[in-house]
Write a protein that holds these residues in place. Structure first.
Motif, PDB file in Angstrom:
ATOM      1  N   CYS A 102       0.903  -0.844   0.103  1.00 12.64           N
ATOM      2  CA  CYS A 102      -0.005  -0.057  -0.064  1.00 12.64           C
ATOM      3  C   CYS A 102       1.091   0.875  -0.001  1.00 12.64           C
ATOM      4  N   CYS A 110      -9.106   3.687  -2.805  1.00 15.02           N
ATOM      5  CA  CYS A 110      -9.689   3.199  -1.971  1.00 15.02           C
ATOM      6  C   CYS A 110     -10.337   3.397  -1.540  1.00 15.02           C
ATOM      7  N   CYS A 114     -15.282   3.326  -1.210  1.00 14.49           N
ATOM      8  CA  CYS A 114     -15.587   2.377   0.155  1.00 14.49           C
ATOM      9  C   CYS A 114     -16.952   3.541   0.146  1.00 14.49           C
ATOM     10  N   SER A 119     -12.568   1.802   4.458  1.00 13.42           N
ATOM     11  CA  SER A 119     -11.232   2.569   4.136  1.00 13.42           C
ATOM     12  C   SER A 119     -10.982   4.102   4.340  1.00 13.42           C
ATOM     13  N   CYS A 134     -16.149  -2.631   7.221  1.00 13.06           N
ATOM     14  CA  CYS A 134     -15.912  -3.431   6.383  1.00 13.06           C
ATOM     15  C   CYS A 134     -16.953  -4.226   5.683  1.00 13.06           C
ATOM     16  N   ARG A 138     -15.031  -5.193  -2.205  1.00 12.80           N
ATOM     17  CA  ARG A 138     -14.118  -4.769  -2.428  1.00 12.80           C
ATOM     18  C   ARG A 138     -13.631  -4.039  -3.761  1.00 12.80           C
ATOM     19  N   TYR A 139     -14.446  -3.123  -3.515  1.00  8.47           N
ATOM     20  CA  TYR A 139     -14.506  -2.066  -4.370  1.00  8.47           C
ATOM     21  C   TYR A 139     -12.707  -0.887  -4.839  1.00  8.47           C
ATOM     22  N   CYS A 140     -12.097  -1.434  -3.098  1.00  4.23           N
ATOM     23  CA  CYS A 140     -11.053  -0.833  -3.096  1.00  4.23           C
ATOM     24  C   CYS A 140     -10.218  -1.720  -4.025  1.00  4.23           C
ATOM     25  N   VAL A 141     -10.179  -3.135  -3.320  1.00  6.89           N
ATOM     26  CA  VAL A 141      -9.556  -3.960  -4.308  1.00  6.89           C
ATOM     27  C   VAL A 141      -9.202  -3.158  -5.807  1.00  6.89           C
ATOM     28  N   CYS A 144      -7.660  -0.018  -6.419  1.00  2.00           N
ATOM     29  CA  CYS A 144      -6.166   0.646  -6.323  1.00  2.00           C
ATOM     30  C   CYS A 144      -5.037   0.459  -7.498  1.00  2.00           C
ATOM     31  N   ARG A 149      -4.306  -3.916  -2.110  1.00  4.38           N
ATOM     32  CA  ARG A 149      -5.776  -4.605  -1.138  1.00  4.38           C
ATOM     33  C   ARG A 149      -6.047  -5.898  -1.856  1.00  4.38           C
TER      34      ARG A 149
END
Length: 240
Positions: A102, A110, A114, A119, A134, A138-141, A144, A149
């Motif tokens: 990260c 990310c 969220c 996040s 959380c 997995r939007y942040c995944v 990124c 992530r």
């Protein structure tokens, strides 16, 4: 209001307030982020000197896994907080080795995507995930650009009490925030790299002009990964 907008407001404790034009989820998440123990004016960061990073050495990866209770012999689906990559310049044949984790961006995508505020970015620049908030979307995944992530697919056992983890949550490098908040201002990866004699990782306060990391960033030519995205990562690289 959309479901995504409602969840973002509710997570911030602002239910009933409609997002105004121009207000982003990242701003709500930052306002709601826990700030206990955060030192004002500090921005924690890391400088990785690829001219000192030894090819094939994974001491930093092993140290990270030990420190945070990650499996030492991971399966493809297991979480990975830091990974070693080998880079080759096609035109010259020059190679380099570097850990990637990260990047703790000043403008973290990310956080912006969220829907629940799980996040978030602390005032000292560390980007974290609240596992209690959380929902595993997995939007942040996907957001990124550094593939930093990981999603926890299976039940986690033998956890470390100061580094809680949980199935169905997203996680990533925390810059050893549990160490920092306890007064130990060095990450496990930097400590392991120094013990191995490489000294390729420098951790410290980028905002302190007298810190070792700030001095080296001033004196050396350093690079931010995907600087074209204007995310202002807190992790800098030398020799790329």
């Amino acid at each position: 209001m959309s479901r995504r907008g409602f969840l973002g407001v509710a997570a911030a404790g602002l239910a009933g307030i409609v997002l105004a034009p121009g207000v982003r989820l990242i701003e709500i998440a930052q306002a709601a982020a826990p700030q206990a123990g955060v030192k004002p004016g500090v921005r924690w960061g890391m400088l990785i000197d690829t001219t000192k990073c030894a090819p094939g050495c994974d001491d930093c990866v092993t140290a990270c896994r030990t420190e945070n209770g990650l499996p030492q012999d991971p399966k493809p689906t297991d979480a990975q907080w830091v990974r070693k990559i080998e880079i080759k310049e096609v035109r010259t044949g020059r190679t380099a080795s570097a850990p990637v984790m990260c990047q703790h961006c000043a403008e973290p995508p990310c956080v912006d995507v969220c829907p629940t505020g799980a996040s978030f970015k602390r005032a000292d620049g560390i980007v974290l995930v609240d596992r209690h908030t959380c929902i595993g979307c997995r939007y942040c995944v996907m957001a990124c650009p550094y593939k930093a992530r990981s999603f926890v697919h299976e039940t986690v056992t033998e956890q470390r009490p100061d580094v809680p983890r949980g199935k169905g949550c997203v996680e990533g490098c925390t810059l050893c925030v549990h160490r920092l908040d306890a007064g130990n201002a060095v990450t496990a990866c930097a400590e392991a790299c120094a013990k191995a004699g490489h000294n390729a990782i420098v951790f410290g306060d980028l905002n302190d002009p007298d810190s070792e990391i700030a001095r080296r960033v001033r004196e050396w030519q350093t690079t931010q990964l995907r600087a074209d995205l204007h995310l202002d990562p807190g992790v800098r690289y030398r020799g790329l």
